[in-house]
Design an enzyme around this catalytic site. Structure first.
Site, PDB file in Angstrom:
ATOM      1  NE  ARG A   9      -3.657   0.697   1.996  1.00 18.29           N
ATOM      2  CZ  ARG A   9      -4.317   1.334   3.119  1.00 18.29           C
ATOM      3  NH1 ARG A   9      -4.085   0.768   4.163  1.00 18.29           N
ATOM      4  NH2 ARG A   9      -4.617   2.455   3.043  1.00 18.29           N
ATOM      5  CG  ASN A  69       4.785 -18.296  22.206  1.00 17.47           C
ATOM      6  OD1 ASN A  69       4.662 -19.635  21.682  1.00 17.47           O
ATOM      7  ND2 ASN A  69       3.453 -17.976  22.553  1.00 17.47           N
ATOM      8  NE  ARG A  75       2.240 -23.119   7.840  1.00 14.81           N
ATOM      9  CZ  ARG A  75       1.223 -23.191   7.168  1.00 14.81           C
ATOM     10  NH1 ARG A  75       0.729 -23.601   5.986  1.00 14.81           N
ATOM     11  NH2 ARG A  75      -0.148 -22.179   7.555  1.00 14.81           N
TER      12      ARG A  75
END
Length: 229
Positions: free
Chosen positions: A92, A164, A175
């Protein structure tokens, strides 16, 4: 147009040796075993509690890294919400026709197209057309947030990530798995290996896709200060 590979920046003190000692001290409150704690700490104590599922005790400590990845992967990354904080390069407010961006866009190369030359050529052509149209939209008076509507998922983004320790475990479990997006594994696996090296008592039990080619791992860079990058 600039084409780069993903990178991982880790502050020198991100995974201090003191993390485990502090976590052990906090955890021993639960068991009122403070009197059994040695000055150097006992990694086996913390390891045993994490393995038994008592992971709330590791939420007290965190680690921050910066990833340079494509925006498509970043959309998956920010779905991790519990115990997480992000600061991300904004399309943006960043106009890539400015000198500080080299008056061009930067994209992350999709390594999995290396052996598919025709598909790679199509990807490259698409990115080049997008860059041309994006720059023309800015030249015609569109704002950055208006022109960004044509930018690709391959666009490079810089994102500072703080999790954390419990959320880092959750992140790595999801992942680094073979089911994860290949470009996510590209950054998550080498980062996990680094965490395993520095804090084995917290991360050595987490498996990862060992079939993923190490030659495609994102570069991991240890830095004294993220602000000096």
């Amino acid at each position: 147009m600039i084409i780069i590979k993903p990178q991982i920046y880790v502050p020198q003190d991100a995974l201090s040796d003191r993390i485990s000692t502090r976590l052990e001290r906090y955890a021993r409150v639960c068991y009122k075993s403070e009197d059994k704690m040695s000055s150097g700490g006992n990694p086996d104590f913390l390891k045993s509690k994490v393995r038994m599922g008592h992971e709330s005790i590791i939420e007290h400590e965190k680690a921050t890294v910066m990833l340079i990845i494509d925006r498509g992967v970043s959309h998956e990354l920010v779905r991790h919400r519990v115990g997480a904080a992000y600061s991300q390069e904004s399309t943006r407010y960043c106009s890539y026709n400015q000198d500080k961006f080299g008056n061009e866009i930067t994209v992350i190369e999709p390594y999995f197209l290396h052996d598919k030359p025709e598909a790679y050529a199509l990807w490259l052509q698409s990115c080049q057309v997008i860059e041309k149209n994006y720059m023309q939209m800015l030249a015609q008076g569109c704002s950055a947030q208006e022109a960004r509507s044509v930018l690709p998922n391959s666009l490079k983004t810089e994102i500072v990530v703080t999790f954390n320790m419990r959320e880092w475990r959750h992140f790595f479990r999801l992942r680094c798995d073979q089911a994860a997006h290949p470009q996510m594994r590209q950054v998550a696996i080498p980062l996990l290996l680094f965490f395993k090296e520095k804090l084995p008592e917290l991360f050595e039990d987490i498996e990862f896709d060992r079939s993923f080619p190490a030659r495609h791992y994102a570069e991991l860079i240890i830095t004294d200060d993220l602000f000096t990058i």
